[in-house]
Scaffold this active site. Structure first.
Site, PDB file in Angstrom:
ATOM      1  N   HIS A   1       1.816  -9.912   9.397  1.00 16.71           N
ATOM      2  CA  HIS A   1       1.694 -11.109   8.549  1.00 16.71           C
ATOM      3  C   HIS A   1       1.126 -12.280   9.367  1.00 16.71           C
ATOM      4  O   HIS A   1       0.283 -13.046   8.882  1.00 16.71           O
ATOM      5  CB  HIS A   1       3.062 -11.537   8.007  1.00 16.71           C
ATOM      6  CG  HIS A   1       3.733 -10.525   7.121  1.00 16.71           C
ATOM      7  ND1 HIS A   1       4.845  -9.817   7.521  1.00 16.71           N
ATOM      8  CD2 HIS A   1       3.457 -10.117   5.862  1.00 16.71           C
ATOM      9  CE1 HIS A   1       5.238  -9.023   6.525  1.00 16.71           C
ATOM     10  NE2 HIS A   1       4.409  -9.179   5.509  1.00 16.71           N
TER      11      HIS A   1
ATOM     12  N   GLN B   1       6.612  -5.957  -9.199  1.00 25.01           N
ATOM     13  CA  GLN B   1       5.882  -4.865  -8.562  1.00 25.01           C
ATOM     14  C   GLN B   1       6.796  -3.750  -8.063  1.00 25.01           C
ATOM     15  O   GLN B   1       6.348  -2.829  -7.393  1.00 25.01           O
ATOM     16  CB  GLN B   1       4.991  -5.392  -7.434  1.00 25.01           C
ATOM     17  CG  GLN B   1       5.706  -5.921  -6.215  1.00 25.01           C
ATOM     18  CD  GLN B   1       4.735  -6.630  -5.274  1.00 25.01           C
ATOM     19  OE1 GLN B   1       4.199  -7.685  -5.575  1.00 25.01           O
ATOM     20  NE2 GLN B   1       4.485  -6.012  -4.124  1.00 25.01           N
TER      21      GLN B   1
END
Ligand code: AMP
Length: 282
Positions: free
Chosen positions: A38, A62
């Site tokens: 990230h 999701q």
């Protein structure tokens, strides 16, 4: 000055609007429990634009009903430190899912054929959830560029197509996979792995190496390369969910494994499902 954190969609939109006075805005959407992968996206954002907004939201839309939504790892304080260290300007961490999905919410983004194989087949509705939240984040931020990892290569392609199809005005930029020293692709879900199971974790990167070596030696048959990767992973007692060679642009099965193909892998280590992929050519 500590990193600014906004928790409402309204404040996020305003913070982005104000920041755009300084020039372009780069967006890095995440589900938190951040790691060096990230951070590489945040650094890439900082190279592109004076403002980098990171979003941290475990998006219920999701996750399938039998997936790990409730136990998905979270550590907001640690995440804020990592955002700051990597050069983020501010963070949007919605206080609750209702912030993004109020009771009257009803519109969803339905992706096309790129979202059908592999993760789309194994996780019905997953990409609809991803596209819907990312479209909302693009609409709120109006970012010029958004950064995503090749770790989730199919997601990257689906989102590039969505941005194009819906004229969202945000460039979707992919960045290379960041790996542990033993080859394991970094993932927030690696936190689930027990010490014993962790030992077989690099099986997928070994399978990628084996497939590349076979391509170097002249193997061009996608089915044989997929089977080879499957065998390498299963040697380590890891259960394969899929091992497929696909074209990097269309995600279709190519006639032969040419340099634009990638090997896509999903496997279970114990109960944890992890994915990986890599280019077959150089
Ligand atoms: P996530 O928090 O898992 O939804 O991931 C947020 C973003 O980070 C996605 O664009 C991922 O593809 C990306 N990402 C996750 N793991 C890695 C990694 N090991 N290397 C590079 N990018 C990653």
């Amino acid at each position: 000055m500590p990193l600014a954190v906004v928790t409402s969609a309204h404040d996020f939109r305003r913070a982005c609007q104000e920041a755009r006075v300084d020039g372009e805005l780069a967006l890095v959407p995440t589900m938190g429990y951040l790691h060096a992968g990230h951070q590489s996206l945040i650094r890439a954002g900082a190279q592109r634009a004076p403002t980098v907004a990171v979003t941290i939201f475990v998006n219920p839309a999701q996750f399938g009903p039998s997936e790990d939504l409730s136990r998905y790892p979270r550590d907001l304080q640690g995440d804020l430190r990592k955002c700051e260290e990597a050069g983020a300007t501010f963070v949007f961490a919605p206080g609750s899912p209702v912030e993004m999905y109020p009771p009257e919410f009803q519109t969803r983004v339905e992706p096309g054929p790129l979202a059908q194989p592999m993760e789309g087949e194994k996780r019905p509705g997953h990409f609809r959830g991803v596209c819907t939240i990312v479209a909302k984040l693009f609409a709120l931020s109006r970012a010029e560029a958004a950064f995503f990892g090749e770790k989730d290569f199919q997601q990257l392609r689906v989102l590039q197509q969505m941005a194009l199809d819906l004229n969202l005005g945000t460039e979707v930029i992919g960045r290379p996979i960041v790996r542990e020293p033993d080859g394991l692709a970094m993932s927030s879900r690696n936190a689930y792995l027990s010490r014993v199971v962790r030992l077989s974790a690099p099986a997928r990167s070994k399978a990628l190496q084996a497939a590349r070596t076979a391509v170097g030696a002249g193997e061009i048959d996608p089915a044989r390369l997929g089977a080879l990767a499957r065998d390498v992973i299963e040697e380590d007692d890891v259960k394969v969910d899929y091992a497929e060679v696909r074209d990097a642009v269309t995600l279709e099965t190519p006639g032969c494994a040419i340099s634009t193909s990638r090997l896509f892998l999903a496997a279970f280590l114990g109960k944890t499902r992890l994915i990986d992929n890599g280019a077959l050519g150089e």
